[in-house]
Enzyme design. Structure first.
Site, PDB file in Angstrom:
ATOM      1  N   HIS A 127       0.866  -1.175   0.000  1.00  0.00           N
ATOM      2  CA  HIS A 127       0.000   0.000   0.000  1.00  0.00           C
ATOM      3  C   HIS A 127       0.908   1.232   0.000  1.00  0.00           C
ATOM      4  O   HIS A 127       2.030   1.190   0.517  1.00  0.00           O
ATOM      5  CB  HIS A 127      -0.822  -0.066   1.287  1.00  0.00           C
ATOM      6  N   ASP A 131       2.985  -4.608   8.173  1.00  0.00           N
ATOM      7  CA  ASP A 131       1.817  -3.740   8.028  1.00  0.00           C
ATOM      8  C   ASP A 131       0.587  -4.641   8.129  1.00  0.00           C
ATOM      9  O   ASP A 131       0.253  -5.360   7.191  1.00  0.00           O
ATOM     10  CB  ASP A 131       1.885  -3.022   6.669  1.00  0.00           C
ATOM     11  N   GLN A 146      -4.582  -4.750   6.790  1.00  0.00           N
ATOM     12  CA  GLN A 146      -5.587  -5.631   6.172  1.00  0.00           C
ATOM     13  C   GLN A 146      -5.736  -6.940   6.923  1.00  0.00           C
ATOM     14  O   GLN A 146      -6.818  -7.513   6.982  1.00  0.00           O
ATOM     15  CB  GLN A 146      -5.192  -5.940   4.710  1.00  0.00           C
ATOM     16  N   LYS A 193     -10.379  -0.704  10.621  1.00  0.00           N
ATOM     17  CA  LYS A 193     -10.513  -1.935   9.835  1.00  0.00           C
ATOM     18  C   LYS A 193     -10.756  -3.137  10.736  1.00  0.00           C
ATOM     19  O   LYS A 193     -10.928  -4.251  10.260  1.00  0.00           O
ATOM     20  CB  LYS A 193      -9.266  -2.157   8.974  1.00  0.00           C
ATOM     21  N   CYS A 245      -4.860   2.634  -3.475  1.00  0.00           N
ATOM     22  CA  CYS A 245      -3.613   3.153  -2.895  1.00  0.00           C
ATOM     23  C   CYS A 245      -2.457   2.186  -3.144  1.00  0.00           C
ATOM     24  O   CYS A 245      -1.595   1.988  -2.285  1.00  0.00           O
ATOM     25  CB  CYS A 245      -3.749   3.437  -1.408  1.00  0.00           C
TER      26      CYS A 245
END
Lengths: 150, 407
Positions: free
Chosen positions: B124, B201, B204, B227, B365
């Site tokens: 991303h 990261d 998600q 999220k 993104c």
């Protein structure tokens, strides 16, 4: 099934999306400007052949959604033969038609472009319709840089 | 699937009863942001009605109450990701801020000209741009590990990029544009063999996969609350205590200091050193409520249910002529990214919206991912625990109909 969208996706738009007019590289263009909408990735290159202050020929290349493809296709048709002043006046009416609050737009003045009036109800899609015209505006001002909607 | 309490879960999310353009909402954009259960909405409202004051300051009762709730939420986050200590849980605005924090504190202190940072081709923008900024500031070099056409990281190529100049490996646990789940255990093992720290990261991955910081042994893990069925504007930076202790502070201000004079200030200990200013108090407590809610359902149950949704949607999508799935990794989370022949994703998005279906259309993104596949954008349906097979049927019918309309 898509009754709500008839105003936005008129048959003329599908037609120009399937068969874009003036979709070609113009080897003898004397104006060439790139337009880019970073939000959706629409990219177009607009070619103009100016004869004095008259637009003798207009064409484009690129890829985008149906709205942006139809908008640039219709635009290249309508601006051919127009003077810079006439094209600029069209740009202003088109801009008002797609983004303005005024209900009293003279749709006759924009001819076929009226099929794009529906985008004003879809704020997320207005830039798809106006990208072509902002690119034209830059070309008429003879700005050689790339145009971005953001 | 029969045991998964889908009806109860759907009833817990009031927004799912909304009508969009006179049709029942089919919300398939949880990869961008999840909807919120009553437990979260009510907890935030409860804070403002009964428990709100600034934290870590007053001696008055409300401030103590708010502080206790705030720190209790930190403990819930610690438990949820099984970190060793609440000192390792830093509240930030979101995953993006967490990555910027790492780049500007750990990065500036440890990464110098000629050093290398390794990321992957599926990141991303928030795990690309902060590192590019650091590279511009320091003269370090960004290295990108490639992926194959299925959207899987080519592990051997990443491994080959690691050397004595590598100072950090920063990788998405799960790709937002493709759904790919990266082999993070292998990546961490390979990097640690060369004493290179690893940042994951988790933006998600966190709502789909149970994570365990102590078992994973990653050095940093970042995610956003919104999220994870929690409020927007709040996120978490996990860092190993020793690394966080050695890092300079990020922003200066109140709450992050021990003493201040005009000659010199000394900084607070962890985690407060990185939490300057009044935080998003009610939202942190709301995130704690989201975690309680998820624990009740169980992350393993959620993962199993979502795997069925993904398998079903993939199987249905493959039967649609002219549809191409973007991202077909073997190990994949509940994301279905796709393109249609001659129909731009933005047209797909608008057409589906008119049927009440919310999907994401765009570059997600992740412009380098779009470039890799040679598409300007994709349409993306991302699933959450409150989605159903019936909703996937509505999506597939919508796609078939719009293909017809476009002719």
């Amino acid at each position: 099934m898509f009754e709500d969208l008839r105003e936005l996706y008129q048959e003329v738009i599908f037609d120009h999306n399937r068969n874009p007019r003036n979709f070609r590289v113009m080897a003898d263009a004397n104006r060439k400007v790139e337009g880019f909408n970073p939000l959706c990735g629409d990219r177009l290159t607009l070619y103009l052949k100016m004869d004095g202050d008259k637009i003798a020929d207009a064409s484009f290349q690129g890829s985008g959604c149906a709205i942006s493809t139809a908008s640039v296709s219709l635009m290249t048709e309508i601006i051919k033969g127009k003077t810079e002043t006439e094209a600029d006046a069209l740009f202003k009416i088109f801009h008002e038609m797609t983004t303005g609050k005024d209900e009293q737009i003279n749709l006759e003045a924009v001819g076929k472009l009226a099929v794009l009036a529906g985008v004003r109800e879809y704020p997320a899609r207005v830039k798809c319709a106006t990208l072509a015209w902002h690119t034209l505006d830059a070309a008429l001002k003879n700005e050689q840089k790339s145009i971005s909607t953001e | 699937m029969t045991t998964f309490p889908i009806d109860k879960i759907r009833a817990d999310f009031p927004i799912l009863a909304e009508k969009i353009r006179n049709k029942p909402l089919v919300y398939l954009d949880s990869g961008a942001s999840c909807q919120k259960p009553n437990a979260v909405i009510d907890s935030i409202s409860h804070v403002y009605r009964h428990e709100y004051a600034n934290i870590h300051r007053g001696v008055h009762t409300l401030s103590v109450r708010a502080t206790d709730k705030f720190e209790a939420a930190r403990e819930k986050v610690r438990g949820f990701i099984n970190a060793a200590s609440t000192k390792e849980i830093i509240f930030v605005r979101g995953a993006t801020e967490a990555i910027n924090l790492i780049a500007q504190t750990y990065g500036k202190a440890n990464i110098k000209s000629g050093d290398e940072i390794v990321i992957t081709a599926m990141e991303h923008h928030s795990n690309i741009v902060p590192w590019q900024m650091l590279c511009e500031q320091t003269g370090a070099v960004l290295k990108v590990a490639p992926m194959n056409t299925k959207g899987e990281l080519i592990f051997d190529e990443l491994s080959a990029l690691l050397n004595d100049k590598t100072r950090l490996v920063a990788v998405a646990h799960m790709s937002n544009a493709l759904g790919t789940i990266n082999p993070v255990e292998k990546i961490i093992a390979a990097a640690h063999a060369l004493n290179i720290p690893v940042m994951l990261d988790g933006a998600q991955a966190i709502p789909h996969i149970a994570v365990d910081m102590q078992a994973l042994d990653c050095d940093f893990y970042v995610f956003s609350g919104h999220k994870l069925y929690g409020p927007s504007g709040i996120g978490v930076l996990y860092g190993k205590q020793a690394l966080l202790e050695a890092m300079p502070p990020y922003q200066g201000g109140g709450d992050m200091i021990k003493t201040v004079s005009f000659e010199k200030s000394t900084y607070a200990g962890l985690p407060h050193k990185f939490e300057a200013g009044t935080p998003s108090i009610a939202d942190v407590i709301g995130l704690g409520a989201a975690i309680d809610y998820l624990n009740e359902i169980g992350m393993a149950n959620i993962a199993a249910y979502e795997a069925e949704l993904l398998a079903y949607s993939t199987q249905q999508a493959k039967q649609i002529k002219g549809l191409r799935i973007i991202g077909e990794a073997e190990d994949k989370g509940a994301i279905l990214s796709f393109v249609l022949d001659k129909i731009h994703p933005h047209d797909i998005g608008t057409m589906l919206d008119s049927l009440g279906i919310a999907i994401r259309a765009g570059h997600h993104c992740a412009m380098p991912v779009m470039d890799f596949y040679g598409v300007p954008a994709t349409a993306r349906a991302s699933f959450a625990m409150y989605n159903t097979k019936a909703e996937i049927d509505v999506l597939m019918d919508g796609i078939k109909s719009l293909i017809e309309v476009f002719g």
